[in-house]
Design a protein around this motif. Structure first.
Motif, PDB file in Angstrom:
ATOM      1  N   UNK A   8       0.855  -1.183   0.000  1.00  0.00           N
ATOM      2  CA  UNK A   8       0.000   0.000   0.000  1.00  0.00           C
ATOM      3  C   UNK A   8       0.891   1.233   0.000  1.00  0.00           C
ATOM      4  N   UNK A   9       0.757   2.041  -1.044  1.00  0.00           N
ATOM      5  CA  UNK A   9       1.598   3.211  -1.212  1.00  0.00           C
ATOM      6  C   UNK A   9       0.747   4.452  -1.442  1.00  0.00           C
ATOM      7  N   UNK A  10       1.315   5.611  -1.129  1.00  0.00           N
ATOM      8  CA  UNK A  10       0.708   6.894  -1.488  1.00  0.00           C
ATOM      9  C   UNK A  10       1.789   7.717  -2.158  1.00  0.00           C
ATOM     10  N   UNK A  11       1.503   8.956  -2.479  1.00  0.00           N
ATOM     11  CA  UNK A  11       2.435   9.748  -3.286  1.00  0.00           C
ATOM     12  C   UNK A  11       3.805   9.954  -2.641  1.00  0.00           C
ATOM     13  N   UNK A  12       3.917   9.802  -1.344  1.00  0.00           N
ATOM     14  CA  UNK A  12       5.200   9.995  -0.655  1.00  0.00           C
ATOM     15  C   UNK A  12       5.883   8.685  -0.271  1.00  0.00           C
TER      16      UNK A  12
END
Length: 101
Positions: A19-23
Motif C-alpha cells: 500500500x503506497x501513497x504519493x510519498x
C-alpha cells in the motif's frame, strides 16, 4: 459503494506491504479515512435493517455485526483511536467540499 470491501482491500495491501501513497509506503494512519468510512457505513446499514422482521434481514444484520466487530478489531490492532478516525473522516469530508486544503 461498499466501503467495507474497499477498506478490506486496502488493509490487505497494507498487510502485504503493497500500500503506497504519493510519498512512499503508507502507514496505518493512511487507513484511517477508509476505515472510518467503512465503520460509518456498516453502522448506518445495520441501523436501517435492525428493526425489520424476516430471515433475510436477520442474516444481513448478523453479517453487518460481524463486519463491525472485525473493523473495530482492526482499528485496535492499528492503534487508531475513535478520535483519530473521526478527525480523519471530518478532514476528508471538508477536503471533498473544498473547505480545507
Amino acid at each position: 459503494m461498499n466501503q467495507y470491501a474497499i477498506f478490506i482491500q486496502a488493509y490487505n495491501s497494507y498487510l502485504n506491504g503493497a500500500l503506497f501513497h504519493k510519498n512512499g509506503k503508507a502507514g496505518a494512519q493512511f487507513l484511517a479515512v477508509p476505515l472510518a468510512q467503512a465503520l460509518n457505513e456498516t453502522r448506518a446499514r445495520h441501523e436501517l435493517i435492525r428493526e425489520k422482521k424476516s430471515p433475510y434481514i436477520k442474516a444481513t444484520a448478523e453479517r453487518l455485526e460481524e463486519q463491525w466487530i472485525e473493523l473495530v478489531e482492526i482499528a485496535n490492532s492499528l492503534r487508531l483511536s475513535e478520535r483519530q478516525l473521526d478527525d480523519a473522516l471530518s478532514r476528508s469530508i471538508r477536503l471533498e467540499k473544498g473547505l480545507e486544503y
